[in-house]
Design a protein around this motif. Sequence first.
Motif, PDB file in Angstrom:
ATOM      1  N   MET A   1       0.834  -1.184   0.000  1.00  0.00           N
ATOM      2  CA  MET A   1       0.000   0.000   0.000  1.00  0.00           C
ATOM      3  C   MET A   1       0.882   1.251   0.000  1.00  0.00           C
ATOM      4  O   MET A   1       1.227   1.755  -1.038  1.00  0.00           O
ATOM      5  CB  MET A   1      -0.934  -0.026   1.204  1.00  0.00           C
ATOM      6  CG  MET A   1      -1.756   1.215   1.278  1.00  0.00           C
ATOM      7  SD  MET A   1      -2.880   1.293   2.649  1.00  0.00           S
ATOM      8  CE  MET A   1      -3.834  -0.157   2.397  1.00  0.00           C
ATOM      9  N   GLU A  52      -7.779   3.557   9.900  1.00  0.00           N
ATOM     10  CA  GLU A  52      -7.168   2.244  10.025  1.00  0.00           C
ATOM     11  C   GLU A  52      -5.730   2.506  10.450  1.00  0.00           C
ATOM     12  O   GLU A  52      -5.090   3.445   9.966  1.00  0.00           O
ATOM     13  CB  GLU A  52      -7.164   1.499   8.688  1.00  0.00           C
ATOM     14  CG  GLU A  52      -8.530   1.096   8.196  1.00  0.00           C
ATOM     15  CD  GLU A  52      -9.111  -0.090   8.952  1.00  0.00           C
ATOM     16  OE1 GLU A  52      -8.345  -0.852   9.572  1.00  0.00           O
ATOM     17  OE2 GLU A  52     -10.345  -0.236   8.931  1.00  0.00           O
ATOM     18  N   TYR A  54      -1.890   1.050  10.557  1.00  0.00           N
ATOM     19  CA  TYR A  54      -0.997   0.088   9.918  1.00  0.00           C
ATOM     20  C   TYR A  54       0.403   0.240  10.497  1.00  0.00           C
ATOM     21  O   TYR A  54       0.820   1.341  10.838  1.00  0.00           O
ATOM     22  CB  TYR A  54      -0.921   0.337   8.404  1.00  0.00           C
ATOM     23  CG  TYR A  54      -2.244   0.167   7.707  1.00  0.00           C
ATOM     24  CD1 TYR A  54      -2.640  -1.075   7.242  1.00  0.00           C
ATOM     25  CD2 TYR A  54      -3.099   1.248   7.532  1.00  0.00           C
ATOM     26  CE1 TYR A  54      -3.866  -1.238   6.608  1.00  0.00           C
ATOM     27  CE2 TYR A  54      -4.320   1.092   6.906  1.00  0.00           C
ATOM     28  CZ  TYR A  54      -4.694  -0.147   6.443  1.00  0.00           C
ATOM     29  OH  TYR A  54      -5.906  -0.310   5.821  1.00  0.00           O
ATOM     30  N   ILE A  63      -4.473   5.894   8.300  1.00  0.00           N
ATOM     31  CA  ILE A  63      -5.069   6.218   7.002  1.00  0.00           C
ATOM     32  C   ILE A  63      -6.580   6.191   7.168  1.00  0.00           C
ATOM     33  O   ILE A  63      -7.143   5.203   7.649  1.00  0.00           O
ATOM     34  CB  ILE A  63      -4.641   5.221   5.905  1.00  0.00           C
ATOM     35  CG1 ILE A  63      -3.116   5.258   5.729  1.00  0.00           C
ATOM     36  CG2 ILE A  63      -5.347   5.543   4.590  1.00  0.00           C
ATOM     37  CD1 ILE A  63      -2.581   4.242   4.742  1.00  0.00           C
ATOM     38  N   LYS A  65     -10.170   5.493   6.279  1.00  0.00           N
ATOM     39  CA  LYS A  65     -10.721   4.405   5.456  1.00  0.00           C
ATOM     40  C   LYS A  65     -11.206   4.894   4.098  1.00  0.00           C
ATOM     41  O   LYS A  65     -11.135   4.178   3.108  1.00  0.00           O
ATOM     42  CB  LYS A  65     -11.882   3.732   6.196  1.00  0.00           C
ATOM     43  CG  LYS A  65     -11.480   3.041   7.459  1.00  0.00           C
ATOM     44  CD  LYS A  65     -12.704   2.587   8.238  1.00  0.00           C
ATOM     45  CE  LYS A  65     -12.318   2.185   9.637  1.00  0.00           C
ATOM     46  NZ  LYS A  65     -13.477   1.944  10.494  1.00  0.00           N
ATOM     47  N   LEU A  68      -8.173   5.077   1.499  1.00  0.00           N
ATOM     48  CA  LEU A  68      -7.346   3.899   1.241  1.00  0.00           C
ATOM     49  C   LEU A  68      -7.105   3.633  -0.243  1.00  0.00           C
ATOM     50  O   LEU A  68      -5.973   3.445  -0.667  1.00  0.00           O
ATOM     51  CB  LEU A  68      -7.968   2.651   1.885  1.00  0.00           C
ATOM     52  CG  LEU A  68      -7.826   2.530   3.382  1.00  0.00           C
ATOM     53  CD1 LEU A  68      -8.654   1.353   3.896  1.00  0.00           C
ATOM     54  CD2 LEU A  68      -6.386   2.372   3.783  1.00  0.00           C
TER      55      LEU A  68
END
Length: 92
Positions: A1, A52, A54, A63, A65, A68
């Motif tokens: 990502m 979210e 990570y 990030i 949602k 994304l």
Amino acid sequence: MVSLSEVARNEILKSLNSSQIPAGYALRVGLKGGACSATYLLGLDKATEHDELYDIEGVNVLIDKRHLMYLIGVRIDYAETESGMGFTIQKQ
């Protein structure tokens, strides 16, 4: 990502581990604006209900949602040039 260069990772961790940044903060990567005029957003922030979390190369990254799908393939780097130093964000 989202990926980080080693230099960017080190600079981000240095900022997050600074005594001036309260516990619980993470790197926020996102978008500002919309449609064709959207720009990338990079900063230190606390998580919200829309985020979210990570772990990217040892860095906690937040990030939203809703952002994304637009951040897939983004690479964050840190550069020092004659005109100054700072982070760069590029879509790969």
